[in-house]
Design a protein around this motif. Sequence first.
Motif, PDB file in Angstrom:
ATOM      1  N   ILE A 111     -17.983   9.269   6.687  1.00 49.95           N
ATOM      2  CA  ILE A 111     -19.088  10.154   7.072  1.00 49.95           C
ATOM      3  C   ILE A 111     -19.746   9.791   8.415  1.00 49.95           C
ATOM      4  N   ALA A 158     -15.715  16.844   9.081  1.00 50.32           N
ATOM      5  CA  ALA A 158     -16.634  17.568   9.969  1.00 50.32           C
ATOM      6  C   ALA A 158     -16.174  19.011  10.183  1.00 50.32           C
ATOM      7  N   LYS A 217     -18.108  13.353  15.003  1.00 53.55           N
ATOM      8  CA  LYS A 217     -17.119  14.427  15.212  1.00 53.55           C
ATOM      9  C   LYS A 217     -17.788  15.806  15.135  1.00 53.55           C
ATOM     10  N   TRP A 224     -17.614  21.004   7.501  1.00 49.19           N
ATOM     11  CA  TRP A 224     -19.036  21.289   7.729  1.00 49.19           C
ATOM     12  C   TRP A 224     -19.194  22.458   8.708  1.00 49.19           C
ATOM     13  N   GLN A 235     -17.544  11.097  11.004  1.00 51.48           N
ATOM     14  CA  GLN A 235     -17.469  12.556  10.949  1.00 51.48           C
ATOM     15  C   GLN A 235     -18.747  13.215  11.492  1.00 51.48           C
ATOM     16  N   LEU A 236     -19.883  12.504  11.366  1.00 54.62           N
ATOM     17  CA  LEU A 236     -21.123  13.045  11.969  1.00 54.62           C
ATOM     18  C   LEU A 236     -20.977  13.117  13.488  1.00 54.62           C
TER      19      LEU A 236
END
Lengths: 479, 64
Positions: B36, A452, B42, A455, B39-40
């Motif tokens: 993932i 993240a 996060k 990103w 992490q989304l």
Amino acid sequence: MARIVVLGSGFAGNTAALNLKKALGRKHEVVVISPRKHFYYIPSWIWVGVGSMKPEKTQFDLTPVYEKFGIEFKNGAAEEIHPDDADRYVSVKYNDGKTEQVKYDYLINATGPKLNFAATPGLGPDEGYSDSVCSLPHAVKTKDNFLKAVEKMKQGKRQKFVVGTGHGTATCQGAAFEYIHNLEFEIAKRGLRNMADITWISNEPTLGDFGVGGVVVRRNGNFISGKLFAESTFREKGIKWVDGAHVRNVKEGSLDYVNIEGKEGSLDFDFAMLIPPFAGIPISYIDKDGNDIKSQMCVPSGFMKVDADYTSGAKPFEEWKNSDWPKKYNNLLYKNIFAAGIAFAPPHPISKAFKAPDGTLIAPSPPRTGMASGIIGHTVALSIIDMVKNGAEEPTYSASMAEFGAICITSMGKSMTGGSAALLTMYPVIPNYDKYKFGRNLNYTFGDIGLAGHWVKYMLHYLFIWKMKGKFLWQYIPD
Amino acid sequence: MENKKDDDLMEYVPYTTDSRSFIAPTKYTLFTRLFIPWQLIKFAHYNIKMLRILSKGHGRFMDE
């Protein structure tokens, strides 16, 4: 009608120029003087340096932006500043050799740094043996050299990589930290990790200092230091490290260093990327009698003096105070001259300064790039707007690094599914041990690693380029 | 794809200078860093964290 001249078109200069013109409109003139006609998104050069981002994606032409805003752009280098009241102008030299005197009412020096490779014999890509990611041509050359080393590994030749800082007083350890992780990521991605020896060398007193005196964050029920954070990433990636080191010289294929304890050592390398120390851009300051007054205007390294307490630099670390740091960034001799971003002279380092037994100074310089530059450039613009529009006699807006926070996103591999970055927020930038047990407010100081983070870093790349182009709603994107 | 390193810095060696401050991520930590869905969450969390810093006004003040 007032005329505001901005020297430089980086984060600080461009932020100041766009905000000034938006607030002052056609009634007043804003002039930007810069030897470069492009804006460069410097944080992404670490990706250019390993070949994972094209150089074109990190730059854009400023000419149409300034045309749209009605900002006059002079594509030349400022050589002299004549600050006395009767004769206030900047002498500009253009590429064709012509010169011009550009008059000003207010002046913002946002010229950024001169890359001082000469401080270490053999340092740098032009006259030395190491690479750099501190300019776009350097980053491109670094990428070429990195890819040559990759080819050698593919042919079965083991390669030694050294990444870090090239002098005891260098700054931007964060950029070097990003670069070493991206280098390791790209090598591992190609299945060549077993062919590479990767070593970190830095002037930080300990790993994870980053020139900001390190950080402590709350994590899993513990208070942990940034040292452990950085060390964990190096262990995970199999990167060896040398900290607290001043690089004495760089030769073809090796470098010599001394560390804080006085231990001398050397590292062999096939590829080295070393960040140089910074100095102020060489500009002369001439008074009305023709005397050079640079020594009154600048510190010896060439950065401009502002409203900081420069006597504090001679004091020991334990006596440094938050009030040493500048708030309004105006020069005290000439209150219509400001310095923003890297161009202002910090009163002292943020990290504790050490000396090797032989007296060699090992003291990371304070980082004031990116977010800090934007905040300071915007704050200076607000003060000038108030002085121009409302007749304020003194700068009215302040933003001390001891009072604002920073967000640092440290890339550790560029991939939307397999990459990662360390996200570090800190508040304030300058630790305050009188107010906070660990120097900073831990409700706002935070660190984490993961996909993240990448990103976020990728998002900020496009968001800030959008802002710097002055596109729709640019003013609502934070500095 | 072999991805071995010459020196295993993940190895804990007792009673060395290195062992005093040994820290290394566990397999679970490495997994969550790239997982993932986590992490989304996060990503949203990081944006809130950043907005909290920005909400402090960048430390910019105007004189009274």
